[in-house]
Design an enzyme around this catalytic site. Structure first.
Site, short mmCIF file in Angstrom:
data_model
loop_
_atom_site.label_atom_id
_atom_site.label_comp_id
_atom_site.label_asym_id
_atom_site.label_seq_id
_atom_site.Cartn_x
_atom_site.Cartn_y
_atom_site.Cartn_z
N ILE A 1 -43.86 58.07 -48.18
CA ILE A 1 -43.77 56.75 -47.54
C ILE A 1 -43.89 56.87 -46.03
CG2 ILE A 1 -42.44 54.62 -47.36
CD1 ILE A 1 -40.97 55.40 -49.92
N ASP B 1 -40.29 66.37 -38.96
CA ASP B 1 -40.21 66.60 -40.40
C ASP B 1 -40.01 68.10 -40.65
OD1 ASP B 1 -41.60 64.95 -43.14
OD2 ASP B 1 -41.14 67.09 -43.22
N SER C 1 -35.38 63.11 -51.96
CA SER C 1 -35.62 61.79 -52.54
C SER C 1 -35.71 61.75 -54.07
CB SER C 1 -36.92 61.22 -51.95
OG SER C 1 -38.03 61.96 -52.42
N THR D 1 -28.96 66.84 -45.99
CA THR D 1 -30.01 66.04 -45.33
C THR D 1 -29.66 64.56 -45.29
OG1 THR D 1 -31.81 67.56 -45.81
CG2 THR D 1 -32.40 65.25 -45.57
N THR E 1 -32.36 52.58 -50.32
CA THR E 1 -32.89 52.40 -51.67
C THR E 1 -32.02 51.43 -52.48
OG1 THR E 1 -33.18 53.56 -53.78
CG2 THR E 1 -31.60 54.52 -52.27
N ASP E 2 -32.66 50.75 -53.44
CA ASP E 2 -31.90 49.86 -54.33
C ASP E 2 -30.92 50.65 -55.20
OD1 ASP E 2 -33.76 51.09 -56.01
OD2 ASP E 2 -34.53 49.24 -56.86
N GLU E 3 -31.11 51.97 -55.32
CA GLU E 3 -30.26 52.76 -56.22
C GLU E 3 -28.81 52.81 -55.77
OE1 GLU E 3 -31.65 56.43 -57.74
OE2 GLU E 3 -33.72 55.73 -57.92
N LYS F 1 -27.36 58.51 -50.53
CA LYS F 1 -28.01 57.44 -49.76
C LYS F 1 -26.99 56.32 -49.46
CE LYS F 1 -31.90 57.03 -48.86
NZ LYS F 1 -32.73 57.46 -47.69
P1 NAD Z 1 -40.60 62.28 -49.91
O1 NAD Z 1 -39.72 63.19 -50.68
O2 NAD Z 1 -42.02 62.10 -50.29
O3 NAD Z 1 -40.60 62.72 -48.36
C1 NAD Z 1 -39.43 63.11 -47.69
C2 NAD Z 1 -39.87 63.74 -46.38
O4 NAD Z 1 -38.69 64.10 -45.66
C3 NAD Z 1 -40.68 65.04 -46.55
O5 NAD Z 1 -41.79 65.03 -45.69
C4 NAD Z 1 -39.70 66.13 -46.19
O6 NAD Z 1 -40.32 67.29 -45.64
C5 NAD Z 1 -38.81 65.43 -45.17
N1 NAD Z 1 -37.47 66.01 -45.08
C6 NAD Z 1 -36.63 66.32 -46.11
N2 NAD Z 1 -35.50 66.88 -45.63
C7 NAD Z 1 -35.62 66.89 -44.29
C8 NAD Z 1 -34.77 67.33 -43.24
N3 NAD Z 1 -33.57 67.86 -43.47
N4 NAD Z 1 -35.21 67.19 -41.97
C9 NAD Z 1 -36.42 66.66 -41.70
N5 NAD Z 1 -37.27 66.26 -42.65
C10 NAD Z 1 -36.88 66.36 -43.93
O7 NAD Z 1 -39.81 60.89 -49.88
P2 NAD Z 1 -40.40 59.40 -49.92
O8 NAD Z 1 -40.61 59.01 -51.32
O9 NAD Z 1 -41.48 59.29 -48.94
O10 NAD Z 1 -39.10 58.61 -49.40
C11 NAD Z 1 -38.90 58.39 -48.01
C12 NAD Z 1 -37.58 57.66 -47.82
O11 NAD Z 1 -37.62 56.43 -48.53
C13 NAD Z 1 -36.36 58.40 -48.34
O12 NAD Z 1 -35.31 58.19 -47.44
C14 NAD Z 1 -36.05 57.75 -49.68
O13 NAD Z 1 -34.68 57.82 -49.99
C15 NAD Z 1 -36.49 56.33 -49.38
N6 NAD Z 1 -36.94 55.55 -50.55
C16 NAD Z 1 -37.90 56.05 -51.37
C17 NAD Z 1 -38.37 55.27 -52.44
C18 NAD Z 1 -39.46 55.77 -53.37
O14 NAD Z 1 -39.77 55.10 -54.35
N7 NAD Z 1 -40.08 56.91 -53.13
C19 NAD Z 1 -37.82 54.01 -52.65
C20 NAD Z 1 -36.82 53.53 -51.79
C21 NAD Z 1 -36.39 54.32 -50.74
O1 DAU Z 2 -35.57 52.74 -56.88
C1 DAU Z 2 -35.89 53.48 -55.75
C2 DAU Z 2 -35.91 54.96 -56.08
O2 DAU Z 2 -37.04 55.16 -56.93
C3 DAU Z 2 -35.99 55.84 -54.84
O3 DAU Z 2 -34.84 55.68 -54.07
C4 DAU Z 2 -36.17 57.31 -55.24
O4 DAU Z 2 -36.36 58.10 -54.08
C5 DAU Z 2 -37.39 57.42 -56.13
O5 DAU Z 2 -37.53 58.76 -56.57
C6 DAU Z 2 -37.27 56.49 -57.33
O6 DAU Z 2 -36.20 56.91 -58.22
P1 DAU Z 2 -36.42 56.91 -59.82
O7 DAU Z 2 -35.45 57.84 -60.43
O8 DAU Z 2 -36.46 55.52 -60.34
O9 DAU Z 2 -37.93 57.49 -59.86
P2 DAU Z 2 -38.64 58.54 -60.84
O10 DAU Z 2 -40.09 58.51 -60.47
O11 DAU Z 2 -37.97 59.85 -60.86
O12 DAU Z 2 -38.46 57.87 -62.26
C7 DAU Z 2 -38.91 56.55 -62.54
C8 DAU Z 2 -38.47 56.20 -63.95
O13 DAU Z 2 -39.22 57.00 -64.87
C9 DAU Z 2 -37.02 56.51 -64.23
O14 DAU Z 2 -36.50 55.53 -65.12
C10 DAU Z 2 -37.04 57.87 -64.91
C11 DAU Z 2 -38.36 57.84 -65.67
N1 DAU Z 2 -39.05 59.14 -65.82
C12 DAU Z 2 -39.19 59.93 -64.73
C13 DAU Z 2 -39.87 61.14 -64.82
C14 DAU Z 2 -40.04 62.03 -63.61
C15 DAU Z 2 -39.59 59.48 -67.05
O15 DAU Z 2 -39.46 58.73 -68.04
N2 DAU Z 2 -40.27 60.67 -67.16
C16 DAU Z 2 -40.44 61.52 -66.08
O16 DAU Z 2 -41.05 62.60 -66.25
#
Ligand code: NAD
Ligand code: DAU
Length: 346
Positions: free
Chosen positions: A19, A40, A90, A105, A130-132, A161
């Site tokens: 993101i 990063d 994440s 972290t 996050t909504d979680e 978080k």
């Molecule tokens: P990601 O795992 O793809 O990226 C995380 C980044 O943070 C990486 O580039 C990693 O190198 C860096 N990082 C990790 N630890 C670090 C540290 N100690 N110091 C500096 N950099 C560090 O994550 P993402 O999916 O891009 O999520 C970004 C943010 O959004 C997170 O805070 C996550 O909780 C939040 N978020 C993600 C989702 C989702 O669906 N992916 C949804 C809601 C919120």
């Molecule tokens: O809701 C926001 C969150 O969404 C973020 O804060 C997190 O960083 C992000 O990783 C994500 O969390 P989830 O646990 O929802 O995402 P994930 O992609 O791991 O899983 C999505 C859904 O799919 C969840 O219900 C678990 C399921 N799943 C996941 C994996 C990896 C499967 O059924 N099979 C799989 O192999």
């Protein structure tokens, strides 16, 4: 916090991830007056390939860890208008295997950034949350997460978080730091590390490998295209009032099974690639976000539909097989594989 009138200096953490890199791309495309320091640590999820096409005049990458006070202070520099904190561990499944790095972290790192923001007189701190943190809704109810929903985190990731949000709130309340918190649901789009469900499903299906579906596959997630999330963050940064929290969601609830079937259908692959496997411990049943506040106050609305966003996402993975190959040959194993091996079938 009006921006883009004169040169704006932003400090983005975690900008080599999924993101964060999309956010930087969006911002640099949008105006010429923004300069970004991208701080990063390049963990397994950080990827310099995600930054290749960015303008080196306005995007400065520094490898560093947000838990390292000196490194953060040194990188921050003077005149930074805002810190946008994406850096985090994440992935929920990894937090179930070991929570240590999540606490370091996501909690300690956030506090280090808050302290640095205060000491350096940074105008605004935006925490990407996050909504979680609000736990799980029931499968068949019509309730939604709002900004006043109670905290009820269920995984070590979500708990870390939630703790980070409390620290941001405390910095606002105690020290008057200008803060914003955004809470989003499940993002999807280009450059997402393929341990997450959607890119895992796409890359497995492209290789005719099965897609692991946890439990009964009826868990619901609220999906949003990554650029829509990033536009909401930008609007919150510019227009949000100090101390506000915004829930960001595209009103796009889908069961996991439906998501996997959409991927298979889009690729013309058989549903026999679905493989039901043992459930994730503590698996949250349903997330659903009410984005009314962001819509009303920020004037935000998503641009992509589920269909258009999924099409773009799948095309990106099809066209970037080398990115996927390089990422996966970093010898990662999904949680499922680490726990149960690759032989378990339902
Ligand atoms: P990601 O795992 O793809 O990226 C995380 C980044 O943070 C990486 O580039 C990693 O190198 C860096 N990082 C990790 N630890 C670090 C540290 N100690 N110091 C500096 N950099 C560090 O994550 P993402 O999916 O891009 O999520 C970004 C943010 O959004 C997170 O805070 C996550 O909780 C939040 N978020 C993600 C989702 C989702 O669906 N992916 C949804 C809601 C919120
Ligand atoms: O809701 C926001 C969150 O969404 C973020 O804060 C997190 O960083 C992000 O990783 C994500 O969390 P989830 O646990 O929802 O995402 P994930 O992609 O791991 O899983 C999505 C859904 O799919 C969840 O219900 C678990 C399921 N799943 C996941 C994996 C990896 C499967 O059924 N099979 C799989 O192999």
């Amino acid at each position: 916090m009006p921006m883009a009138t004169m040169s704006t200096k932003l400090f983005v953490t975690g900008g080599a991830g999924f993101i964060g890199s999309a956010f930087i791309r969006l911002l640099l495309d949008r105006d010429d007056a923004t300069e970004i320091t991208n701080f990063d640590a390049l963990t397994y999820a950080g990827n310099l390939d995600n930054l290749q096409d960015l303008d080196p005049e306005r995007h400065h990458f520094i490898r560093g860890n947000i838990t390292d006070r000196e490194a953060v202070q040194a990188a921050l520099g003077d005149g930074t208008q805002a810190i946008i904190n994406f850096a985090a561990e994440s992935h929920v499944d990894r937090s179930i295997l070991s929570a240590d790095e999540f606490l370091r972290t996501n909690i300690l790192g956030t506090q280090v950034l808050l302290d640095a923001a205060r000491e350096r007189g940074v105008n605004r701190f935006l925490q990407v949350s996050t909504d979680e943190i609000m736990g799980s809704l029931l499968e068949d109810e019509t309730a939604y997460f709002t900004e006043s929903s109670a905290f009820a985190p269920n995984s070590p990731y979500a708990a870390s978080k939630a703790a980070a949000e409390h620290l941001v709130r405390a910095a606002h309340h105690t020290f008057g730091l200008d803060t914003i918190i955004t809470r989003c649901g499940n993002n999807y789009g280009p450059r997402q590390f393929p341990e997450k469900f959607l890119p895992l499903a796409v890359s497995n299906a492209l290789n005719d490998q099965s897609i692991p579906i946890y439990g009964d596959g009826r868990n619901v997630r609220d999906w949003i295209y990554v650029d829509d999330h990033c536009r909401a963050i930008l609007l919150a940064l510019e227009k949000g009032r100090s101390g506000e929290v915004f829930n960001i969601g595209a009103r796009n609830e889908r069961r996991n099974i439906e998501v996997a079937e959409s991927v298979l259908d889009a690729l013309g692959k058989p549903h026999s690639l679905l493989r039901f496997v043992k459930d994730r411990p503590g698996h949250d049943r349903r997330y659903a976000i009410d984005p009314t506040l962001a819509e009303a106050e920020l004037g935000w609305a998503p641009i992509e539909t589920w269909e258009s966003g999924l099409r773009k996402t799948i095309s990106w993975y099809q066209e970037n097989a080398r990115w996927v190959e390089r990422t996966r040959s970093g010898a990662y194993q999904t949680y499922y594989e680490q726990q149960y091996g690759t032989e378990v079938t339902s």
